[in-house]
Every structure is written in structure tokens, then in C-alpha cells.
Design a protein around this motif. Structure first.
Motif, short mmCIF file in Angstrom:
data_model
loop_
_atom_site.label_atom_id
_atom_site.label_comp_id
_atom_site.label_asym_id
_atom_site.label_seq_id
_atom_site.Cartn_x
_atom_site.Cartn_y
_atom_site.Cartn_z
N LYS A 677 0.81 -1.21 0.00
CA LYS A 677 0.00 0.00 0.00
C LYS A 677 0.85 1.27 0.00
N GLU A 678 2.15 1.13 -0.01
CA GLU A 678 3.04 2.28 -0.03
C GLU A 678 2.97 2.96 -1.40
N THR A 679 2.88 4.26 -1.39
CA THR A 679 2.74 5.01 -2.64
C THR A 679 3.92 5.94 -2.83
N ASP A 680 4.03 6.44 -4.01
CA ASP A 680 5.07 7.40 -4.36
C ASP A 680 4.83 8.70 -3.59
N PRO A 681 5.86 9.27 -2.92
CA PRO A 681 5.64 10.53 -2.20
C PRO A 681 5.13 11.66 -3.08
N ARG A 682 5.37 11.59 -4.38
CA ARG A 682 4.89 12.64 -5.27
C ARG A 682 3.38 12.66 -5.36
N VAL A 683 2.75 11.50 -5.08
CA VAL A 683 1.28 11.45 -5.10
C VAL A 683 0.72 12.33 -3.99
N GLN A 684 1.26 12.17 -2.76
CA GLN A 684 0.79 12.99 -1.64
C GLN A 684 1.15 14.45 -1.86
N GLN A 685 2.29 14.71 -2.47
CA GLN A 685 2.67 16.09 -2.77
C GLN A 685 1.68 16.72 -3.74
N GLU A 686 1.24 15.98 -4.74
CA GLU A 686 0.27 16.51 -5.69
C GLU A 686 -1.08 16.71 -5.03
N ILE A 687 -1.46 15.81 -4.09
CA ILE A 687 -2.74 15.97 -3.38
C ILE A 687 -2.71 17.23 -2.52
N ASP A 688 -1.60 17.46 -1.83
CA ASP A 688 -1.47 18.67 -1.01
C ASP A 688 -1.52 19.93 -1.88
N ARG A 689 -0.91 19.87 -3.06
CA ARG A 689 -0.93 21.04 -3.94
C ARG A 689 -2.35 21.35 -4.40
N ALA A 692 -4.32 22.94 -1.59
CA ALA A 692 -3.96 24.34 -1.41
C ALA A 692 -4.58 25.22 -2.48
N GLU A 693 -4.58 24.75 -3.72
CA GLU A 693 -5.22 25.53 -4.79
C GLU A 693 -6.72 25.63 -4.58
N GLU A 694 -7.34 24.55 -4.13
CA GLU A 694 -8.79 24.60 -3.89
C GLU A 694 -9.12 25.55 -2.74
N ALA A 695 -8.29 25.53 -1.68
CA ALA A 695 -8.54 26.44 -0.57
C ALA A 695 -8.37 27.89 -1.00
N ALA A 696 -7.35 28.15 -1.83
CA ALA A 696 -7.15 29.53 -2.31
C ALA A 696 -8.31 29.96 -3.21
N LYS A 697 -8.81 29.03 -4.02
CA LYS A 697 -9.92 29.37 -4.90
C LYS A 697 -11.19 29.67 -4.09
N GLN A 698 -11.45 28.85 -3.07
CA GLN A 698 -12.62 29.10 -2.24
C GLN A 698 -12.50 30.41 -1.49
N GLN A 699 -11.28 30.74 -1.06
CA GLN A 699 -11.10 32.00 -0.36
C GLN A 699 -11.35 33.19 -1.27
N GLN A 700 -10.97 33.06 -2.55
CA GLN A 700 -11.23 34.14 -3.50
C GLN A 700 -12.70 34.28 -3.83
#
Length: 732
Positions: A677-689, A692-700
Motif C-alpha cells: 500500500k506504499e505510494t510514491d511521495p509525489r502522489v501525496q505532494q500533488e494531493i497537497d498542492r 492548497a489551490e482549492e482552498a485559495a480558490k474558495q477564499q477568492q
């Protein structure tokens, strides 16, 4: 003891003044009556005021205390004071100062006169400056200078600023390290106590702590990072300092005894030997290739140690630079491990790099769909004839002939001459017997005029529908190649050898080159942790044609080489060919071939139509962990099991009894280990990105909140028609 009560009634302005004057006269009368009493300093009064003008209260204070007041015209207020405790004239004056503070006024002594004015101008006017003793209960305005000995006065100003009201004044003078404050006496006394508590003398001795295992510069870096925020907040005259001596591998600690003791405890904890012992570690890699990563790490460390020397010539001779040069990294391919010898700082850097590189990379299942649909139609129609005569000498004398092969590129052509050869020598020319419909008529005799004619009509229809789905699975940035092909020999040359070693005999031979004919797929994926895949593709699909018109074999080859970007699970067309060819040809005798009906005997015709529909599609599927890879494998595995079940049908009379047909074993269970079940760390990095973009969009998108409406002022209650409030009951 006499109790004096002064009541101010509500009502119109004139009523207030009359009542105030009456109260003042009552106080004066009581003072006159009390002249027979003890001295004024020992007399006690109990003042009570209800909505009384502050100037009237000042008159009463002046009469009781004997002080002279100069009241500025802006001093206006209605005061209510309720008291049940008798007080001396001095206490009554302090109460008056408190009344002034509550209503934003201040009393400033100027010789024998006390000026009463608004608080906003207090710090610009002289008052009780630099008194020997500041009362902690008085509300008079004083200016005091506080000497600071052990702490920086400039650092105390922002700390104490919030304790001084807006109309007060607090400033630090750095050259003399003093604080200058102007405020009410009680608050100035409080500030003095706080400064005395902070301004404590410190011990700034220096301790030298030698290290046995850790690097001095690394220990200083770690502790400085830990305490830098505390240092910035404390400041002070004796801040803690840490200095590393790389030559002796020691740490110099300066500061208060408590600080030095705490830092030495941290240093002793950090200066412990490694659990593995020494500066050598064996790092077993899980996914990366040790032989490939070892030279890259050595190059990285060598570059880090060499970079400071470019800016300063002596930087390369530091102990840390020498230690980096002595760093050793080599790979053991049998165990896929790295053997690292380095200083602790360099060891941590190397391990941090390995942690980022030795990860479970994502995989990609690439499926290509090659669809080839062809429609071929061909037809040929024509007449061949010949006329000849036999003379008495048994010789054929030709009279006339129309010989034109009847056929097309996909239909083998046949002429009347080919039929004559077959008729003359059937054994030798048996393979030349034409296919299709062929009608003939003629006369063949020993003498006279002989003739022969043939009519051939052929129609050829063919279509093909080929779907090839090659698939391959590969890791990120790794090339995968799939070949499903045959090696077909092609003649490249023919030679004849007549050398002396062959006794003059001829030795012909041919050179042959084998080519791969089939489906070949090469793919290199590139992933970024999201749902997008970049593919570098090379697809080749080739086959042999059935045409026999060429000297050697003919192959149909379709090749695509491109780079595409595709979403996970999506299908993209890479390219294709849609072709429609129509050819018609006619061979005829000039002039005679155009005569209606008769011209059919002097011409042949053929037509051919070829339609080609070729498309190549690609579909990638990202396998982020072992569970997704097992799911795709299980689906393909079950598909092959179903195909085997269809092929292994039962036979009524088996030709090989007792021989079991091969079949696949049942599929393995799904993986349940944590590693799968171990995944590539880039997957979690992309999820976090994306979060963050969704939170910024909702704030706008959130609407701007309107400013709150200030509450409307509540009107004052109406006056009580001059009715005086009853005095409080006198305490016994």
C-alpha cells in the motif's frame, strides 16, 4: 465628627447651579462651624455628589485643602461620587485627582497654583518632574528617569509600551541606557517595579565544552536553530552565545549560569556515539539501484565540498572540507547496498538524499489499440484472339492476333499465349493454369485457317479487419519494449563463385537478411504524481502481403513515433491513415477498340478499388501502489482463464485419452502487506498542492463581508425635575 452631604439635583441648568452653590455654602458653613474642632489636617469629611459640575467640586476641594486651582475653559463634566467612608483633606484631594483621571483631565502644579486641563496636553507641560519618591496611590502627573544597568533600555521600550496609556510618554535613551516616562504617579511606580525586576545582573562567564563524537559546528547549528527564537525575544545585556572551534572540535558557551548549564546538558546529549559505531554505515536500498546511485552521491558530495573553494581560497582547507573529501561511497550489487563512510553532517545529508530517491515509484500500464480495416475490390474483363493458317509444309503462318493479358495488380493476368503454352506442354506449365472464369472458342485443324479466341471475366472482393492490442507495464521513466513478431528472411543479393578451389564449377549463393514482421511497442512514461502521463512512444505494426507480383516478399509497415500527454485512464488517438484508391485501366487497339460492340474484341479492361482505414489509439493506466497493480493483473489473469475454458471444450471421442489439457492455476489473493500500500511521495505532494489551490480558490470566491454598522447612540434619560435624591443613611 460631622458628616457633610452635598446633593445635586437633575433638571434645568439654573437648578443645578443653585443646588451646587447651596452645597458649597453648606460645606463652607460646616468648615466655619468646625473651626472650634481639631485642626483641618485632622478633620474628616464624607463627600457625595450626584451629577455635579466638576468646577463646583474643584471649588469645594480648594476650600477644604486650601489649594488654588486654575481651570481651563475646556474642563467640563458632570460628576457622580458616592462615598460612605470619611476621609482627610489630603485623601479628598487624591480623590479629586482620581475624578480628573476618570474624566480625562489632569492637575499640573505650577508653583502655588494647580492648573487643571485636558489630559492630552499633560506631557507637554511641566509638572512634578523627577520627584525623590513616587507615590504608588497618587494620580498626579509626574516625570521620572529610570536608570537601567543590565538590560538594554531600547529593548525595554516595546515591552513596556503597552503599560503606558495613550496620553503618557515613554522613551529610551540608548547612550545613557535610561528610560524617561511621563504618566500618573501610580503607573510610574508600577513601571519602576517592573524595570527593577527585569534589570537583574548576570554572569557572562565562558565555558569550553570539548566534543568527542559530534562535530562542533553541527552542534552549534542545531542548538542555535533551537534557541534562536528565544534569543530574539529575550535580547538583554547578556544574551547567550555559542561559537564552534573546528580546530579543537569544541563549543564555547557564554551567558547566564542557568543558560550555560542547560546548553551544556544539551551538548552532552548530542555528543553521543552513533548506535552503529564509527562513521561508516551500510544502507540497504529497497527500490533504487545501488550501482547507479553510488557514483551520483559521490559526485554530489564532491561538488558540495568543492563549491566553497570557488569563493574563498582558504575554505577548501577547513576541517569540514577535508572531511568531505575523505567521504567514501561504494555499492555492493549482491545485496543492493551502499557502504558510506563520512562525518555525521555529511552522513545525514547523504541519508536525506537517499530517502528521497529510494522510493516506490509509480507504474504505468500502457495499452495500444491498432485498428486496421481494409476493403479491396478488383475486376478484369477482356478478349484475346489469334488467327493463323497451316501451309502444305506444316508451318503455321500467322494471320492476325490480339494478345493483351487480362488481369489487375491483385488478379494474376492471363493471355491467349499462356493458354497455348499450357496446351502445348501441360506437364511443364501446369502451374500457369489461370483462375477465374475463362471461355474459349476456335478451330484448330491440319490445314486451312485456324483461329482461337478467349473471354475472361474475373471479380475479386476482399476485406480485412485487424485489431491488435499490445500492452506493456513499466515503471516511471523506464523504457518498456514489447515484440510480437516473426523474423522473415529477405534476399539481399545473389553471387556466383567460380574460383579455382571449386575445380572450375559454378557455386551460386544468396545473402539473406532477417527482418522482424509483427507488432513492436516501445514506451517510456513520465509521471508527476498527478493524473497526467507523458508518454514517449514508438509503435510499429507490419505484415506480409499476399501479392505475388513482386520479385520478393512485400511487407506492409505502419510506424508511429511521438510524445503525447494523456490523462489517467483516458484514450487518445495517436494517428492513422484513411485512404481510398480507385484505379481503372484499358488496353485496346486504336480506332477498332472504340467501335461499339465490335470494339470489345479489340480491348481488355480492369478496375481496382482499395480502401484503407488505420487508426492507432493509446490508453495509459497509472498504478500508484501494489493494490492497483494486483487489480490490473487479476483482470488480465481472469481473462486468460476464461479464454482457456472456451478452448478446452469437451470431446465426445478424445484422441488423446488420459492427457489433461493445460490450464492456469487459480489467481493469487490480493496483497495485504503495508508495503504493497506504499505510494510514491509525489502522489501525496500533488494531493497537497491541489488542496492548497482549492482552498485559495474558495477564499477568492467568498464575498467580502460588509463593515458592521456602528450602533446608534442611546439618548440620555430625561432629568428628574430637580428632585434631590435622599442622602445615604449615616453609619454609626
Amino acid at each position: 465628627m460631622k458628616r457633610i452631604g452635598i446633593f445635586a439635583a437633575r433638571g434645568i441648568r439654573s437648578s443645578l447651579r443653585l443646588i451646587g452653590y447651596a452645597a458649597v455654602l453648606a460645606i463652607v458653613a460646616s468648615i466655619a462651624a468646625a473651626q472650634q474642632q481639631p485642626p483641618p489636617s485632622q478633620q474628616k469629611i464624607t463627600p457625595n455628589f450626584k451629577d455635579t459640575d466638576i468646577q463646583q467640586i474643584a471649588e469645594a476641594v480648594a476650600m477644604i485643602t486650601g489649594k488654588t486651582f486654575l481651570i481651563e475653559p475646556r474642563v467640563r463634566a458632570q460628576v457622580t461620587l458616592i462615598s460612605s467612608t470619611p476621609m482627610t483633606p489630603d485623601a479628598f484631594y487624591q480623590t479629586f485627582l482620581s475624578i480628573l483621571q476618570v474624566y480625562g483631565f489632569v492637575a499640573l502644579p505650577a508653583g502655588d497654583i494647580i492648573k487643571i486641563m485636558p489630559d492630552a496636553t499633560a506631557r507637554t507641560m511641566p509638572g512634578d518632574d523627577l520627584p525623590d519618591r513616587v507615590s504608588n496611590t497618587s494620580d498626579e502627573i509626574v516625570t521620572q528617569v529610570i536608570q537601567v544597568k543590565n538590560v538594554s533600555a531600547a529593548q525595554l521600550v516595546p515591552v513596556l509600551r503597552s503599560l503606558v496609556p495613550q496620553n503618557g510618554h515613554l522613551v529610551g535613551y540608548q547612550p545613557s541606557n535610561i528610560l524617561i516616562i511621563t504618566d500618573r504617579a501610580a503607573n510610574v511606580a508600577r513601571i519602576q517595579k517592573i524595570v527593577r525586576r527585569i534589570d537583574q545582573a548576570g554572569d557572562s562567564d565562558v565555558d569550553i565544552v570539548p566534543l568527542q563524537n559530534a562535530s562542533a559546528s553541527e552542534v552549534v547549528r542545531v542548538i542555535s536553530t533551537l534557541t534562536q527564537q528565544q534569543q530574539a525575544q529575550e535580547g538583554g545585556a547578556n544574551p547567550m552565545k555559542l561559537v564552534a572551534d573546528d580546530r579543537s572540535n569544541s563549543v564555547l558557551v557564554s551567558g547566564d549560569p542557568s543558560q550555560r548549564l542547560r546548553i551544556k546538558a544539551l551538548i552532552a546529549h548530542l555528543d553521543t556515539p552513533l548506535q552503529s559505531g564509527g562513521n561508516t554505515q551500510v544502507r540497504y536500498l529497497r527500490y533504487a539501484d545501488a550501482e547507479k546511485i553510488a557514483p551520483k552521491l559521490k559526485e554530489q558530495i564532491t561538488g558540495i565540498s568543492a563549491s566553497p573553494s570557488a569563493g574563498a581560497g582558504g575554505a577548501a582547507n577547513t576541517p569540514q572540507a577535508q572531511a568531505d573529501k575523505n567521504t567514501m561511497i561504494w555499492a555492493d550489487p549482491e545485496t543492493n547496498a551502499l557502504i558510506i563512510t563520512a562525518q555525521p553532517k555529511t552522513m545525514r545529508e547523504i541519508n536525506a538524499i537517499i530517502d528521497k530517491l529510494d522510493i516506490r515509484r509509480m507504474q504505468v500500464l500502457v495499452e495500444a489499440l491498432i485498428v486496421d480495416v481494409n476493403f479491396n475490390k478488383a475486376a478484369a474483363l477482356g478478349v484475346n484472339w489469334a488467327a493463323f493458317s497451316n501451309d502444305p509444309n506444316n508451318k503455321n503462318v500467322p494471320i492476325g492476333i490480339f494478345n493483351s493479358p487480362i488481369g489487375s495488380p491483385s488478379i494474376p493476368p492471363v493471355s491467349i499465349v499462356d493458354l497455348a503454352k499450357v496446351a502445348a506442354d501441360p506437364a511443364t506449365n501446369a502451374g500457369s493454369i489461370p483462375t477465374g472464369s475463362l471461355f474459349g472458342v476456335g478451330r484448330i485443324a491440319a490445314s486451312g485457317v485456324n483461329f482461337a479466341a478467349i473471354l475472361r471475366a474475373v471479380r475479386n472482393d476482399g476485406d480485412s479487419n485487424v485489431i491488435a492490442t499490445p500492452s506493456a507495464i513499466t515503471m516511471d521513466n523506464q523504457e518498456a519494449e514489447l515484440k510480437v513478431a516473426q523474423e522473415v528472411p529477405f534476399i539481399t543479393g545473389q553471387f556466383t563463385n567460380t574460383g579455382g578451389n571449386n575445380n572450375g564449377s559454378v557455386n551460386p549463393f544468396q545473402t539473406v537478411q532477417r527482418e522482424e514482421v509483427g507488432t513492436i511497442l516501445k514506451v517510456t512514461p513520465q509521471l508527476n504524481g498527478g493524473d497526467t502521463v507523458i508518454l514517449k512512444l514508438e509503435i510499429e505494426s507490419s505484415s506480409l502481403t499476399t501479392s505475388t507480383q513482386a520479385v520478393d516478399l512485400i511487407t506492409n509497415k505502419r510506424t508511429i513515433s511521438t510524445n503525447v500527454m494523456i490523462e489517467d485512464g483516458g484514450i487518445v488517438v495517436l494517428g492513422g491513415l484513411v485512404q481510398d484508391n480507385a484505379t481503372r485501366s484499358e488496353q485496346r487497339v486504336p480506332f477498332l477498340g472504340r467501335i461499339p460492340l465490335i470494339g470489345l474484341a479489340f480491348k481488355t479492361r480492369n478496375a481496382e478499388s482499395n480502401k484503407t482505414n488505420l487508426m492507432v489509439f493509446i490508453r495509459p493506466k497509472i498504478l500508484r501502489d501494489g493494490v492497483e497493480a494486483a487489480f490490473e493483473t487479476d483482470s488480465k489473469y481472469r481473462y486468460m482463464i476464461d479464454q482457456q475454458k472456451k478452448a478446452n471444450y469437451g470431446e465426445l471421442l478424445p484422441l488423446l485419452p488420459g492427457v489433461a489439457k493445460p490450464k492456469l492455476p487459480p489467481g493469487p489473493p490480493p496483497p495485504t502487506s503495508a508495503e504493497s500500500k506504499e505510494t510514491d511521495p509525489r502522489v501525496q505532494q500533488e494531493i497537497d498542492r491541489k488542496k492548497a489551490e482549492e482552498a485559495a480558490k474558495q477564499q477568492q470566491q467568498q464575498p467580502t463581508q460588509p463593515a458592521p454598522t456602528p450602533p446608534q447612540a442611546t439618548p440620555a434619560p430625561p432629568p428628574n425635575n430637580g428632585t434631590a435624591q435622599p442622602p445615604p443613611q449615616q453609619q454609626q
